[in-house]
Scaffold this motif. Structure first.
Motif, PDB file in Angstrom:
ATOM      1  N   ALA A   1       7.529   3.836  -1.034  1.00  0.00           N
ATOM      2  CA  ALA A   1       6.520   2.788  -0.827  1.00  0.00           C
ATOM      3  C   ALA A   1       6.984   1.783   0.223  1.00  0.00           C
ATOM      4  CB  ALA A   1       6.225   2.078  -2.154  1.00  0.00           C
TER       5      ALA A   1
ATOM      6  N   GLU B   1      -5.907  -2.318   4.130  1.00  0.00           N
ATOM      7  CA  GLU B   1      -7.117  -1.639   4.599  1.00  0.00           C
ATOM      8  C   GLU B   1      -7.632  -0.720   3.510  1.00  0.00           C
ATOM      9  OE1 GLU B   1      -7.051  -1.453   9.397  1.00  0.00           O
ATOM     10  OE2 GLU B   1      -6.185   0.248   8.378  1.00  0.00           O
TER      11      GLU B   1
ATOM     12  N   VAL C   1       3.942   3.232   8.387  1.00  0.00           N
ATOM     13  CA  VAL C   1       2.574   3.743   8.507  1.00  0.00           C
ATOM     14  C   VAL C   1       1.620   2.581   8.757  1.00  0.00           C
ATOM     15  CG1 VAL C   1       0.703   4.912   7.282  1.00  0.00           C
ATOM     16  CG2 VAL C   1       3.040   5.708   7.032  1.00  0.00           C
ATOM     17  N   THR C   2       0.763   2.735   9.749  1.00  0.00           N
ATOM     18  CA  THR C   2      -0.231   1.693  10.021  1.00  0.00           C
ATOM     19  C   THR C   2      -1.639   2.272  10.065  1.00  0.00           C
ATOM     20  OG1 THR C   2       0.001   2.001  12.405  1.00  0.00           O
ATOM     21  CG2 THR C   2       1.388   0.320  11.389  1.00  0.00           C
TER      22      THR C   2
ATOM     23  N   LEU D   1       3.150  -5.832   7.098  1.00  0.00           N
ATOM     24  CA  LEU D   1       3.367  -4.655   6.267  1.00  0.00           C
ATOM     25  C   LEU D   1       1.991  -4.067   5.984  1.00  0.00           C
ATOM     26  CD1 LEU D   1       6.005  -5.954   3.721  1.00  0.00           C
ATOM     27  CD2 LEU D   1       6.386  -4.414   5.636  1.00  0.00           C
ATOM     28  N   TYR D   2       1.956  -2.768   5.827  1.00  0.00           N
ATOM     29  CA  TYR D   2       0.663  -2.099   5.749  1.00  0.00           C
ATOM     30  C   TYR D   2       0.454  -1.491   4.372  1.00  0.00           C
ATOM     31  CZ  TYR D   2      -3.177   1.031   6.960  1.00  0.00           C
ATOM     32  OH  TYR D   2      -4.385   1.684   6.998  1.00  0.00           O
TER      33      TYR D   2
ATOM     34  N   ARG E   1     -20.258   2.721  10.398  1.00  0.00           N
ATOM     35  CA  ARG E   1     -19.227   2.164  11.267  1.00  0.00           C
ATOM     36  C   ARG E   1     -19.812   1.510  12.513  1.00  0.00           C
ATOM     37  NH1 ARG E   1     -13.677   3.140  11.500  1.00  0.00           N
ATOM     38  NH2 ARG E   1     -12.736   2.945  13.544  1.00  0.00           N
TER      39      ARG E   1
ATOM     40  N   THR F   1       4.944  -2.782  -2.449  1.00  0.00           N
ATOM     41  CA  THR F   1       4.578  -3.325  -1.141  1.00  0.00           C
ATOM     42  C   THR F   1       4.341  -4.829  -1.209  1.00  0.00           C
ATOM     43  OG1 THR F   1       3.505  -1.210  -0.681  1.00  0.00           O
ATOM     44  CG2 THR F   1       3.050  -2.996   0.828  1.00  0.00           C
TER      45      THR F   1
ATOM     46  N   LYS G   1      -0.699  -5.155  13.799  1.00  0.00           N
ATOM     47  CA  LYS G   1      -0.081  -4.237  12.837  1.00  0.00           C
ATOM     48  C   LYS G   1       1.441  -4.380  12.839  1.00  0.00           C
ATOM     49  CE  LYS G   1      -3.629  -0.672  12.778  1.00  0.00           C
ATOM     50  NZ  LYS G   1      -3.946   0.732  13.095  1.00  0.00           N
TER      51      LYS G   1
ATOM     52  N   ASP H   1       3.138   1.747  -6.044  1.00  0.00           N
ATOM     53  CA  ASP H   1       3.367   1.507  -4.617  1.00  0.00           C
ATOM     54  C   ASP H   1       2.744   0.187  -4.155  1.00  0.00           C
ATOM     55  OD1 ASP H   1       0.860   2.467  -4.982  1.00  0.00           O
ATOM     56  OD2 ASP H   1       0.792   3.643  -3.136  1.00  0.00           O
TER      57      ASP H   1
ATOM     58  N   HIS I   1      -2.652   0.721   2.382  1.00  0.00           N
ATOM     59  CA  HIS I   1      -3.988   1.303   2.347  1.00  0.00           C
ATOM     60  C   HIS I   1      -4.398   1.498   0.898  1.00  0.00           C
ATOM     61  CE1 HIS I   1      -7.077   4.540   2.571  1.00  0.00           C
ATOM     62  NE2 HIS I   1      -7.493   3.766   3.539  1.00  0.00           N
TER      63      HIS I   1
ATOM     64  N   ARG J   1     -11.738  -1.445   8.276  1.00  0.00           N
ATOM     65  CA  ARG J   1     -11.586  -0.412   9.296  1.00  0.00           C
ATOM     66  C   ARG J   1     -12.883  -0.116  10.030  1.00  0.00           C
ATOM     67  NH1 ARG J   1      -7.397   2.630   9.870  1.00  0.00           N
ATOM     68  NH2 ARG J   1      -8.578   4.461  10.446  1.00  0.00           N
TER      69      ARG J   1
ATOM     70  N   ASP K   1      10.684   6.611  -5.411  1.00  0.00           N
ATOM     71  CA  ASP K   1       9.293   6.164  -5.269  1.00  0.00           C
ATOM     72  C   ASP K   1       9.209   4.776  -4.643  1.00  0.00           C
ATOM     73  OD1 ASP K   1       8.302   8.481  -6.276  1.00  0.00           O
ATOM     74  OD2 ASP K   1       8.270   7.779  -8.355  1.00  0.00           O
TER      75      ASP K   1
ATOM     76  N   PRO L   1       4.775   1.309  14.685  1.00  0.00           N
ATOM     77  CA  PRO L   1       5.120   0.145  15.504  1.00  0.00           C
ATOM     78  C   PRO L   1       6.566   0.193  15.997  1.00  0.00           C
ATOM     79  CG  PRO L   1       3.987  -0.532  13.511  1.00  0.00           C
ATOM     80  CD  PRO L   1       4.301   0.929  13.365  1.00  0.00           C
TER      81      PRO L   1
ATOM     82  N   ARG M   1       6.956   3.409   3.706  1.00  0.00           N
ATOM     83  CA  ARG M   1       5.578   3.670   4.116  1.00  0.00           C
ATOM     84  C   ARG M   1       4.897   2.378   4.573  1.00  0.00           C
ATOM     85  NH1 ARG M   1       2.785   6.749  -0.251  1.00  0.00           N
ATOM     86  NH2 ARG M   1       2.735   4.747  -1.261  1.00  0.00           N
ATOM     87  N   ALA M   2       5.151   1.280   3.849  1.00  0.00           N
ATOM     88  CA  ALA M   2       4.532   0.005   4.227  1.00  0.00           C
ATOM     89  C   ALA M   2       4.955  -0.430   5.623  1.00  0.00           C
ATOM     90  CB  ALA M   2       4.900  -1.071   3.206  1.00  0.00           C
ATOM     91  N   ALA M   3       6.151  -0.024   6.025  1.00  0.00           N
ATOM     92  CA  ALA M   3       6.640  -0.441   7.344  1.00  0.00           C
ATOM     93  C   ALA M   3       6.286   0.552   8.447  1.00  0.00           C
ATOM     94  CB  ALA M   3       8.159  -0.618   7.290  1.00  0.00           C
TER      95      ALA M   3
END
Lengths: 315, 442
Positions: free
Chosen positions: B68, A47, B75-76, A201-202, B373, A33, A197, A29, A204, A188, B64, B44, B71-73
Motif C-alpha cells: 500500500a 480519485e 502509482v498515479t 500520495l495517490y 466525461r 495510505t 500528482k 490499504d 484510488h 477523473r 500488505d 513521478p 503503491r501510494a507513491a
C-alpha cells in the motif's frame, strides 16, 4: 498527542478508531495510505467514481480527530481571489472617504494612526486556502473535485501545497505554523497535471465490493433488515454492470437503503418486492436515460440479482 | 508476508550494515520505479524517494502495508495498478531477500529477473526477451516507402478531382428499414465562405473555455472602474460591487471520424477535411481521430493548414482499414490509450453513420463513459441529411440516449443548422435531425 498538535505521530490504530467512530468502512490499504499522508505531511490525492466515499474520507478524518474541516469546493472559473484572500473593497472605500485609512499607511492594522493603511489585516477577507494555512490546531483542508477547476487554479494550488505558504504583496509571506492535512479529490473528468500528482500520495477508491457495501449499510442504516440490505447491494452491483450515464456509488446505495427503511417503518416483509424496487429506484438512478433503461426485463434481472445476493449472504 | 523479525534483521548498532541496507532499499526502489516506467506506467520523478519514506513509516514486516505504501507513491493512475501488482512480488522478494539475517545481500548476487531486469540485460532462462525494437516496430505501422505514400495521395487526389465540387456525390445504399435502397442525392459542397461562417457560429455555440475578452456579466473579478463610475451617482458611496469575467469564447473539441467505407462513400471528403481543418485552426484545442477497425490520432496531419497532409492521412486510413466499423471497440481503445483526449470541457464530435459491426452493449458502455466525461457528445451522421432518415441502425439507436443529435452532416448548411440548434437549445436540449426545419420543408 495534545489537541493542538498536528498529525505527525498519529498511529494506525488511531486512524482505525477514527474511522470506526465515524462508521467509515475502510480497507487496510486506505488506512495505510492515510497514515502515510499524515506522518509524511504529504497531500493525499484521492480519485475514483462519484459516490465512492472520497469526500467522506476527509470529513471522517476531521471528525475523528477533532480537527477543523476547511472545505474548498472547486468549480469552473475558480480563481485565486476565491480561494486565497480578497480585500474588502467596500470597507476600504468607506475608510478612505471617512479619513480613517489611506493607501500609504504603515499597514500595521493597529487603528491608532489617522492614516492606517486599508491594505492591512482589518480589511483582509480570508478565503479557504488562507484559512487553512493560518488556522490554529489540527485542520483538514479538503480541496474537493479539483478536476472541475481550471488548470490555472491547479497551478496556484501547487504553490500552496509545496510550501504551505502564500505571498500577499501588501502583507508579505504568510506561512502555516502547523501545515494542515490536505485531501484533494478528483472524479477523473480531466487529467491532472504531473506536477500536482508529484506532490501528492495517490489513492484510488474503487466502488465497494458486495461485502464491503453490506457492512457500510449495516453501520449507516442499522434499522434496515440485513436480508434487505444484502438484496439492495446485489441490485446495485447488477446496476453497475449496465452502461449507465451515472452508475450508483456507495452514497446512492446508502440513500436508497434509508429510503427503503423509511418507507417500511418498523414493518414490511424481510424481502424486497418487485414493486418496491421499481418505486424506489429513483434514489439510485439520477439520469432520466438511466431510469428509462429499467424496463420490465431489466427489472426482472434486478429482482433476480437481489434473490441471488440474499442467498449468497446466507440471510 | 514476512514475519515481525524482518524489521529488526539489521543490527542498528552496526553502522555499515545499516548503510548497506539503506542502499539496498534505495536500489530496489529505483529499479522498481524504472521497471514500472518501462512498462508504460506514469511514475513521478520523485516517487522512489516518497516510497522510501513510506517504507520507513510502515516498516518491512508486513507485505500488505508495504504494498500500500509503495503503491501510494509510485502509482498515479488507476490503469497502472495492474502493472504495479504484477511487478510488486518480485520487488518484494528481492527487497526482503536483501534484508536477510546477515544484512543485505551482496549486490548482484541475485540479479533482477523479468521486468525488473535492467534495460539490455539478458533475459532469464525461459523468459521472453524484453520488448525490443523489433517488437515495437512490429506494432507500429510500416514505414511506407515514398512511392507508396505518393500513390495513396494521388489516389485520393484523383478521386476528389474526378468527382469535382459540382458533381453530385455518388450514392450509397441506405434504408431506414434495412432493405437496400439508394440514398437521395446529397447537395454538393458549396462555398468555403459559408463553411467558415458556420464554423464561427459553431464556436459561439459551443465555447466552453474563457478567451481574452472581458464580459461584464461575470463574477470573477471586481470591476473597479465601473464601481467608481457608479459611485459618482451615489455621492461616492459604493452600493454594489460590479464584477467582470472573461468571456467564454474558445472551444476545446475532439473529432472522432468514422472512416469506414459506408461513411466515406456517402460523405464529401473535401467537405469533411475542410471542416476538420477549419476547426483545428479556429479552436484553441482540437484533436482529430480516425476510427474504423481501430483508432488513430491524425491531429498532426492538420497542423500546417493545408489539405495535403489531411488528405494523405485519410487515404492511409482508407487503405489500412476501409472495412466494417467497430465503434464501441474504437472508443474503448480511445479510452484506454488516450483518455486525455476527452475531459469535462471537451466537446466530442462523432462523425459516423452508426452502422456498428461490433457488440452493441460495448458501444453503449463506451458511450456512457464518453458522455459522462465530455461536456457534450455531438453525433454528426451524413445519412441524416436524407429526408427519409430515421435512426434505426443498431449503433445509432443504441447511441441516442448518450448523444446530442444525430445531426445531418453533408455540407456547410448542415454545419450552420447544427450551430443554430446548439446555440438555441444547448447540447442537452431538444436538438437533432428531427428539429431541422429543412426536413419539414422537404
Amino acid at each position: 498527542m495534545s489537541e493542538t498538535d498536528g498529525f505527525d505521530d498519529v498511529t494506525e490504530a488511531e486512524i482505525r478508531a477514527a474511522f470506526d467512530e465515524q462508521s467509515y468502512v475502510a480497507d487496510d490499504d486506505i488506512v495505510t495510505t492515510v497514515l502515510l499522508a499524515l506522518r509524511l505531511g504529504r497531500p493525499l490525492l484521492i480519485e475514483g467514481e462519484p459516490g465512492a466515499g472520497k469526500t467522506e474520507l476527509a470529513k471522517v478524518l476531521a471528525g475523528g480527530f477533532d480537527a477543523e474541516l476547511v472545505r474548498l469546493q472547486c468549480y469552473e472559473g475558480l480563481a485565486a481571489e476565491n480561494t486565497l484572500y480578497e480585500w474588502n473593497y467596500t470597507k476600504q472605500l468607506l475608510a478612505v472617504q471617512a479619513g480613517e485609512g489611506g493607501v500609504d499607511g504603515d499597514g500595521t492594522g493597529s487603528g491608532e494612526g489617522p492614516e492606517e493603511s486599508v491594505f492591512s489585516e482589518a480589511y483582509l477577507l480570508e478565503r479557504p486556502l488562507l484559512q487553512a494555512l493560518r488556522g490554529e490546531g489540527r485542520r483538514v483542508l479538503l480541496v474537493d473535485e479539483v478536476d472541475r477547476a481550471d488548470e490555472a487554479f491547479e497551478a496556484l494550488l501547487l504553490e500552496v501545497l509545496s510550501d504551505f505558504q502564500v505571498s500577499v504583496p501588501e502583507l508579505g509571506t504568510i506561512a502555516a505554523g502547523t501545515p494542515p492535512v490536505v485531501v484533494v479529490t478528483s472524479n477523473r473528468t480531466r487529467p491532472l497535471s504531473d506536477a500536482l500528482k508529484r506532490r501528492c500520495l495517490y489513492l484510488h477508491v474503487s466502488p465497494p465490493s458486495f461485502e464491503k457495501e453490506r457492512e457500510i449499510l449495516s453501520r449507516k442504516v442499522p434499522e434496515l433488515h440485513d436480508a434487505v440490505a444484502a438484496e439492495l447491494c446485489g441490485i446495485v452491483g447488477r446496476l453497475r454492470e449496465e452502461p449507465l450515464r451515472k452508475p450508483p456509488g456507495a452514497a446512492e446505495t446508502i440513500d436508497w437503503a434509508r429510503a427503503v427503511a423509511t418507507l417500511r417503518g418498523n414493518g414490511g416483509p424481510d424481502s424486497l418486492t418487485r414493486e418496491e424496487v421499481r418505486r424506489t429506484l429513483g434514489t439510485v438512478l439520477k439520469e432520466v436515460e438511466d431510469v428509462e433503461r429499467v424496463d420490465d426485463e431489466l427489472l426482472d434481472s434486478l429482482v433476480e440479482a437481489a434473490r441471488a445476493a440474499r442467498e449468497a449472504a446466507g440471510s | 508476508m514476512t514475519d515481525e523479525s524482518d524489521a529488526g534483521r539489521t543490527d542498528p548498532t552496526d553502522g555499515e550494515t545499516v548503510v548497506r541496507a539503506t542502499e539496498h532499499v534505495r536500489d530496489e526502489l529505483v529499479r522498481f520505479a524504472r521497471a514500472l516506467r518501462r512498462a508504460g506506467a506514469s511514475v513521478p520523478a520523485n516517487a522512489a524517494t516518497t516510497a522510501a519514506r513510506g517504507l520507513v513509516v510502515v516498516g518491512f514486516a508486513d507485505e500488505d502495508r508495504a504494498r500500500a505504501a509503495t503503491r501510494a507513491a509510485l502509482v498515479t493512475d488507476p490503469r497502472d495498478v495492474d502493472e504495479f501488482e504484477r511487478l510488486f512480488p518480485e520487488f518484494w522478494r528481492r527487497l526482503t531477500a536483501g534484508l536477510g539475517e546477515t544484512g543485505p545481500a551482496e549486490r548482484w548476487d541475485d540479479p533482477p529477473e523479468g521486468a525488473l531486469a535492467p534495460l539490455g540485460g539478458e533475459p532469464a532462462d525461459g523468459e521472453e526477451p524484453e520488448a525490443t525494437d523489433e517488437t515495437e516496430t512490429a506494432s507500429e505501422p510500416d514505414d511506407d516507402p515514398e512511392g507508396s505514400v505518393a500513390w495513396r495521395s494521388s489516389s485520393l487526389a484523383a478521386h476528389l478531382d474526378e468527382r469535382g465540387d459540382d458533381e453530385p456525390l455518388a450514392v450509397a445504399r441506405y434504408s431506414p428499414t434495412g432493405s437496400p435502397a439508394p440514398v437521395e442525392t446529397l447537395p454538393g459542397f458549396a462555398g468555403h465562405d459559408v463553411l467558415g461562417s458556420a464554423v464561427d457560429e459553431l464556436t459561439a455555440a459551443l465555447a466552453t473555455l474563457r478567451g481574452r475578452a472581458w464580459d461584464t456579466a461575470g463574477d470573477r473579478r471586481t470591476d473597479a472602474r465601473r464601481a467608481l463610475r457608479a459611485s459618482v451617482g451615489t455621492g461616492g458611496t459604493v452600493v454594489s460591487l460590479p464584477t467582470r469575467d472573461r468571456k467564454q469564447s474558445e472551444v476545446r473539441a475532439t473529432w472522432l471520424v468514422d472512416v469506414s467505407r459506408s461513411v466515406l462513400d456517402t460523405l464529401d471528403r473535401g467537405f469533411l477535411l475542410d471542416v476538420l481543418g477549419r476547426s483545428r485552426a479556429a479552436w484553441r484545442d482540437c484533436r482529430v481521430f480516425f476510427f474504423d477497425e481501430g483508432v488513430r490520432e491524425v491531429t498532426s496531419a492538420f497542423e500546417d493548414g493545408t489539405a495535403e497532409g489531411a488528405a494523405e492521412a485519410l487515404a492511409d486510413a482508407e487503405a489500412e482499414w476501409g472495412g466494417g466499423t467497430r465503434i464501441g471497440g474504437s472508443l474503448a481503445e480511445l479510452r484506454t490509450r488516450t483518455p486525455d483526449a476527452v475531459d469535462n470541457r471537451t466537446v466530442v464530435f462523432v462523425v459516423s453513420d452508426g452502422l456498428e459491426m461490433g457488440d452493441l452493449s460495448a458501444l453503449e458502455r463506451e458511450l456512457a463513459w464518453l458522455s459522462s466525461r465530455a461536456v457534450a457528445v455531438v453525433w454528426c451522421n451524413p445519412l441524416a441529411a436524407a429526408p427519409g432518415f430515421e435512426p434505426t441502425a443498431g449503433g445509432m439507436a443504441a447511441a441516442l440516449p448518450f448523444v446530442a443529435g444525430p445531426f445531418a452532416f453533408a455540407g456547410p448548411d448542415d454545419v450552420t443548422e447544427l450551430a443554430r440548434q446548439l446555440r438555441a437549445q444547448g447540447p442537452g436540449g431538444r436538438v437533432g435531425y428531427e428539429y431541422d426545419p429543412r426536413r419539414k420543408d422537404a
